[in-house]
Write an enzyme that holds these catalytic residues in place. Structure first.
Site, PDB file in Angstrom:
ATOM      1  N   MET A  71       0.912  -1.264  -0.249  1.00 21.89           N
ATOM      2  CA  MET A  71       0.078  -0.402  -0.014  1.00 21.89           C
ATOM      3  C   MET A  71       0.831   0.901  -0.361  1.00 21.89           C
ATOM      4  SD  MET A  71      -2.894   1.382   2.697  1.00 21.89           S
ATOM      5  CE  MET A  71      -2.659   3.102   3.196  1.00 21.89           C
ATOM      6  N   PRO A  72       1.615   1.292  -1.281  1.00 17.95           N
ATOM      7  CA  PRO A  72       2.413   2.579  -1.326  1.00 17.95           C
ATOM      8  C   PRO A  72       1.294   3.999  -1.310  1.00 17.95           C
ATOM      9  CG  PRO A  72       3.238   1.155  -3.040  1.00 17.95           C
ATOM     10  CD  PRO A  72       1.575   0.782  -2.076  1.00 17.95           C
ATOM     11  N   PHE A  73       1.362   5.317  -0.470  1.00 19.99           N
ATOM     12  CA  PHE A  73       0.723   6.039  -0.402  1.00 19.99           C
ATOM     13  C   PHE A  73       1.262   7.398  -0.890  1.00 19.99           C
ATOM     14  CE2 PHE A  73      -1.304   9.918   1.181  1.00 19.99           C
ATOM     15  CZ  PHE A  73      -2.589  10.122   0.969  1.00 19.99           C
TER      16      PHE A  73
ATOM     17  N   HIS B   9      -2.182   4.260  -3.472  1.00 18.91           N
ATOM     18  CA  HIS B   9      -2.972   5.584  -3.680  1.00 18.91           C
ATOM     19  C   HIS B   9      -1.983   6.716  -3.766  1.00 18.91           C
ATOM     20  CE1 HIS B   9      -5.710   2.837  -1.248  1.00 18.91           C
ATOM     21  NE2 HIS B   9      -4.546   2.285  -1.188  1.00 18.91           N
TER      22      HIS B   9
END
Length: 101
Positions: free
Chosen positions: A38-40, A77
């Site tokens: 989940m990189p943001f 994201h």
């Protein structure tokens, strides 16, 4: 290649802006590549880009993270925060008062 933490790039409206800050939340241990689950990505920029420019930007950032950081597109994201010139200052001078942007 840009260093995402130290390089400056020329923004779409002519101002120099820092590239996106990358924050990573956890990793996917089931992947042989160790892809980030989940990189943001946070993008802070002056307001004024079109919807098409934002679409192209988020696609390019996603593609770059997949290619260069081993991220999975479906877990990535991107958040865009836009600022009016009167709401951003550098070196104690509001951007609306600057002559170099």
């Amino acid at each position: 290649m840009l260093d995402p933490f130290n390089s400056e790039v020329k923004g779409l409206c002519g101002a120099k802006e820092k590239p996106a800050k990358v924050e990573e939340f956890g990793s996917d241990s089931s992947s042989s590549k160790g892809a980030i689950s989940m990189p943001f990505i946070e993008i802070h920029m002056f307001e004024g880009r079109t919807l098409e420019q934002k679409r192209a930007l988020t696609k390019a950032v996603t593609d770059a993270m997949v290619e260069h950081a081993g991220a999975k597109a479906e877990g990535l994201h991107v958040a865009i925060s836009e600022y009016a010139l009167e709401n951003w200052a550098r070196a104690g001078v509001l951007s609306v008062d600057r002559t170099d942007i």
